[in-house]
Design a protein around this motif. Structure first.
Motif, mmCIF file in Angstrom:
data_model
loop_
_atom_site.group_PDB
_atom_site.id
_atom_site.type_symbol
_atom_site.label_atom_id
_atom_site.label_comp_id
_atom_site.label_asym_id
_atom_site.label_seq_id
_atom_site.Cartn_x
_atom_site.Cartn_y
_atom_site.Cartn_z
ATOM 1 N N TRP A 17 0.851 -1.182 0.000
ATOM 2 C CA TRP A 17 0.000 0.000 0.000
ATOM 3 C C TRP A 17 0.889 1.234 0.000
ATOM 4 O O TRP A 17 2.039 1.184 0.413
ATOM 5 N N LEU A 18 0.356 2.313 -0.499
ATOM 6 C CA LEU A 18 1.108 3.548 -0.518
ATOM 7 C C LEU A 18 0.154 4.719 -0.494
ATOM 8 O O LEU A 18 -1.023 4.591 -0.831
ATOM 9 N N ARG A 19 0.670 5.844 -0.089
ATOM 10 C CA ARG A 19 -0.110 7.068 -0.113
ATOM 11 C C ARG A 19 0.027 7.698 -1.499
ATOM 12 O O ARG A 19 1.126 8.016 -1.929
ATOM 13 N N GLY A 33 7.891 5.701 -2.611
ATOM 14 C CA GLY A 33 8.966 5.206 -1.770
ATOM 15 C C GLY A 33 9.054 3.692 -1.808
ATOM 16 O O GLY A 33 8.091 2.999 -2.118
ATOM 17 N N GLY A 34 10.232 3.166 -1.473
ATOM 18 C CA GLY A 34 10.417 1.726 -1.437
ATOM 19 C C GLY A 34 11.806 1.317 -1.876
ATOM 20 O O GLY A 34 12.686 2.150 -2.089
ATOM 21 N N LEU A 55 14.379 4.227 -0.572
ATOM 22 C CA LEU A 55 14.237 5.675 -0.661
ATOM 23 C C LEU A 55 12.835 6.088 -0.255
ATOM 24 O O LEU A 55 11.877 5.342 -0.465
ATOM 25 N N ASP A 56 12.703 7.287 0.299
ATOM 26 C CA ASP A 56 11.392 7.889 0.491
ATOM 27 C C ASP A 56 10.840 8.325 -0.861
ATOM 28 O O ASP A 56 11.580 8.478 -1.839
ATOM 29 N N ALA A 57 9.537 8.557 -0.911
ATOM 30 C CA ALA A 57 8.909 9.039 -2.135
ATOM 31 C C ALA A 57 9.413 10.448 -2.468
ATOM 32 O O ALA A 57 9.801 11.213 -1.586
ATOM 33 N N GLU A 263 3.227 11.649 2.247
ATOM 34 C CA GLU A 263 3.293 10.965 0.957
ATOM 35 C C GLU A 263 4.487 10.036 0.845
ATOM 36 O O GLU A 263 4.674 9.384 -0.170
ATOM 37 N N ARG A 264 5.311 9.975 1.897
ATOM 38 C CA ARG A 264 6.561 9.227 1.802
ATOM 39 C C ARG A 264 6.435 7.779 2.226
ATOM 40 O O ARG A 264 7.424 7.075 2.367
#
Length: 312
Positions: A17-19, A33-34, A55-57, A263-264
């Protein structure tokens, strides 16, 4: 549209999942990120042989900064700063020639539509600071890992299109002679549809090389990514770094914008329990996948082995 490429082993189940940002700034691409494969640990150009990095988004500019965009900044300058950040090129006799005239004109055959070149990394950083002041967002040059992730995606591919070199997919010194004649100093951004990363970022393989925020081990030389109209095809490998300190006829830049803290969010590993309170406020992407690793596009032109065995 938010592209979210994944790298999975065959038969692997992953709940992720992600923002997703509610809005994406114009001209920018969101890179979630990922983890991804960064660098190259082997002498041969083997895909996936680098190190796993998280890395962060972040957001990255879809296209390289053009002369038109750079001139908006340069025309606001005066005195020493205006001269310091003026675009220049090296003539065949190694003398410096101004690319930007005092009245804001551009030395032919360069035009406002082409990526800006002939500037220093300090000039690119000054542009980012100016844009930050103008917009209230924070812009800066990408780090080498950020640049590589935006270009390669998560699976460590050697080129944006896969793992096989294709000379005419991006503008470089080994492109077809007709392409080199059509674009004597560079091409308008977006002219090469195959030079398009998994995230949707354009021209990371060729056209002009690009400054990053990182430096060589000595700290003296800026690290530069990508190939250009004037380099050989060995610069097309996404893990390849080059570095120079002079005004360069083929080096430009693009910038990144830092994502908001909300968002990260990085992907959550399979089996992680999530309560309703853990769910992001914005859109939620949650999938259970069972698929093979991302595969490269079919080969075109010479293979890596054929090229590496031939002249450089």
């Amino acid at each position: 549209l938010v592209r979210y490429p994944l790298m999975l082993e065959g038969g692997t189940n992953l709940r992720t999942w992600l923002r997703v940002p509610k809005t994406i700034p114009g001209g920018m691409i969101f890179v979630a990120g990922g983890k991804f494969i960064c660098g190259n640990n082997e002498a041969a150009a083997a895909a996936g042989s680098g190190s796993e990095v998280s890395l962060d988004a972040f957001y990255i500019k879809k296209y390289e900064v053009t002369f038109r965009e750079y001139l908006e900044f340069w025309r606001t300058l005066s005195g020493k700063e205006r001269e310091l950040y003026r675009g220049r090129r090296l003539a065949p006799d190694r003398t410096s020639v101004n690319l930007l005239e005092d009245d804001g004109g551009i030395l032919p055959p360069y035009t406002e539509k082409l990526p800006v070149v002939g500037i220093t990394r300090e000039a690119a950083e000054a542009f980012c600071r100016w844009r930050s002041r103008m917009t209230g967002a924070r812009y800066r040059l990408p780090t080498v890992p950020e640049w590589e992730k935006a270009a390669r995606g998560p699976d460590g591919r050697s080129f944006v299109w896969g793992n096989h070199i294709i000379y005419d997919a991006a503008l470089n010194g080994a492109s077809d002679s007709a392409l080199l004649a059509r674009y004597p100093v560079g091409a308008p951004p977006g002219s090469f549809p195959a030079d398009f990363s998994l995230y949707g970022v354009c021209d990371m393989e060729g056209n002009v090389r690009e400054f990053t925020a990182d430096s060589s081990k000595s700290g003296m030389l800026p690290l530069i990514k990508g190939a250009s109209r004037f380099t050989g095809p060995d610069f097309l490998y996404c893990w390849r770094n080059s570095f120079e300190i002079m005004y360069l006829n083929d080096v430009g830049f693009r910038y990144v914008m830092e994502a908001e803290a909300s968002e990260r969010q990085m992907p959550v590993a399979d089996g992680t329990a999530l309560s309703d309170a853990d769910l992001p406020v914005s859109d939620l992407l949650s999938k259970s996948l069972d698929m093979k690793s991302l595969l490269p596009l079919p080969a075109g032109g010479k293979t890596e082995e054929e090229w590496l065995g031939g002249p450089k």
